[in-house]
Design an enzyme around this catalytic site. Structure first.
Site, PDB file in Angstrom:
ATOM      1  CE  LYS A  88       3.495   1.624   0.559  1.00 38.80           C
ATOM      2  NZ  LYS A  88       2.564   2.729   0.224  1.00 38.80           N
TER       3      LYS A  88
ATOM      4  CE  LYS B 125       1.351  -1.110   3.085  1.00 38.81           C
ATOM      5  NZ  LYS B 125       0.597   0.046   2.546  1.00 38.81           N
TER       6      LYS B 125
END
Length: 341
Positions: A208, A261
């Site tokens: 992330k 992400k």
């Protein structure tokens, strides 16, 4: 023996054969629809920065999932927006919290739908950070000499594990820790197993990034940090080797799916993680990616449907097995329409 380019061109021009030899498939089964669940009754609160998306009360979320399921999408990812927030994000792990109640309602109404829950504290903390804060003894703020704040990693993972247990107990089919704390996958896996939830998988936000594309989500969830930023625990966009190491570590600790992400700026990372691990890989097509397409389409600069489907196909082509996207319901409908032609 090489395949002649002229034959490739003939296949490309012949629609039935073109479909048969297509290298990358995209179906509704690959898509996960995120939903924002808020307190109240009969609430459908439009999210200004994410056209077409709304904050939904539980009853409205149930109705929305009816439409999502009818479109062909089989999974949703839930984010909670509590009525009140505090410094330790206590509603995140409250058995009667907004997500816990939503999970029970959705599984009762739609037992066939896979309900995945976001496990993080940022939506629930008054300061907007992903964990509990403590003074940083090595840094001082301003002239007053007060210590700057930092996330207490160990205390945070205790609360994240508690949150995951409460979601699993409510009936969640999978939990998705998005906090990026060190060691949280191992802690959550251990707690799930000890509490009788060994069959509940973990979808780990393994890579992330500290991205500029999260703005619309933070507006939707009211989770913009009150001070500072999240670069201390999210990844540097310049790093790709680190993403592979993080994914490997999460798998060693018990993750069942690893996630990258955002998606489009990190297609290379998706491919590298898939090739290195061979594990199921999720990609999150985040709010900023969605909103850019929406804004360009609203101005007549691009064809929304074509651009969205091209984007999602590229994420699949990069190696993602599942795509979390705000386009999921619409994309499934577009796919069904195309299949009927």
């Amino acid at each position: 023996m090489s395949f002649p380019a002229t034959r490739l061109r003939r296949l490309r021009r012949t629609e039935p054969l073109r479909d048969l030899v297509r290298e990358t498939s995209l179906t509704a089964d690959h898509l996960v629809q995120p939903l924002f669940i808020t307190a109240g009754e009969g609430v459908r609160d439009p999210i200004e920065s994410m056209p077409g998306m709304e904050r939904l009360s539980i009853s409205e979320a149930v109705a929305e999932v009816t439409e999502i399921a009818a479109a062909g999408v089989r999974a949703v990812l839930l984010f909670g927006i509590p009525a009140t927030k505090d410094e330790v994000g206590s509603e995140a792990y409250d058995d009667e919290g907004i997500i816990q109640m939503a999970v029970r309602a959705l599984k009762e109404a739609h037992p066939e739908i896979v309900v995945i829950t976001d496990v993080c504290l940022c939506e629930y903390t008054s300061h907007g950070h992903c964990g509990v804060l403590e003074p940083d003894p090595h840094r001082r703020a301003g002239s007053g000499g007060d210590a700057e704040m930092m996330v207490d990693n160990d205390l945070t993972i205790e609360l994240l594990a508690k949150t995951a247990i409460s979601h699993a107990s409510a009936g969640a089919d999978a939990v998705a820790p998005s906090d990026m704390m060190d060691g949280r996958i191992g802690a959550i896996r251990t707690q799930l197993d000890e509490e009788g939830h060994s069959s509940v998988p973990i979808v780990a936000y393994s890579a992330k990034y500290a991205s500029a594309f999260y703005g619309p989500f933070r507006e939707a969830a009211g989770s913009t940090p009150e001070f500072g930023d999240r670069r201390g625990y999210q990844m540097d966009p310049a790093n790709a080797d680190e993403a592979v190491r993080e994914a490997m570590l999460d798998l060693e600790e018990g993750a069942d799916v690893v996630m990258v992400k955002p998606a489009l700026p990190y297609l290379d990372v998706i491919r590298r993680v898939k090739d290195a691990t061979g594990a199921p890989v999720a990609a999150y097509h985040v709010g900023g990616e969605y909103s850019m397409l929406k804004a360009a389409a609203a101005n007549g600069w691009i064809d929304e449907r074509a651009a969205a489907m091209e984007s999602l196909t590229s994420i699949r082509r990069a190696g993602a097995d599942m795509i979390i996207t705000y386009f999921a319901k619409d994309a499934a409908a577009w796919l069904a329409e195309a299949a009927r032609r």
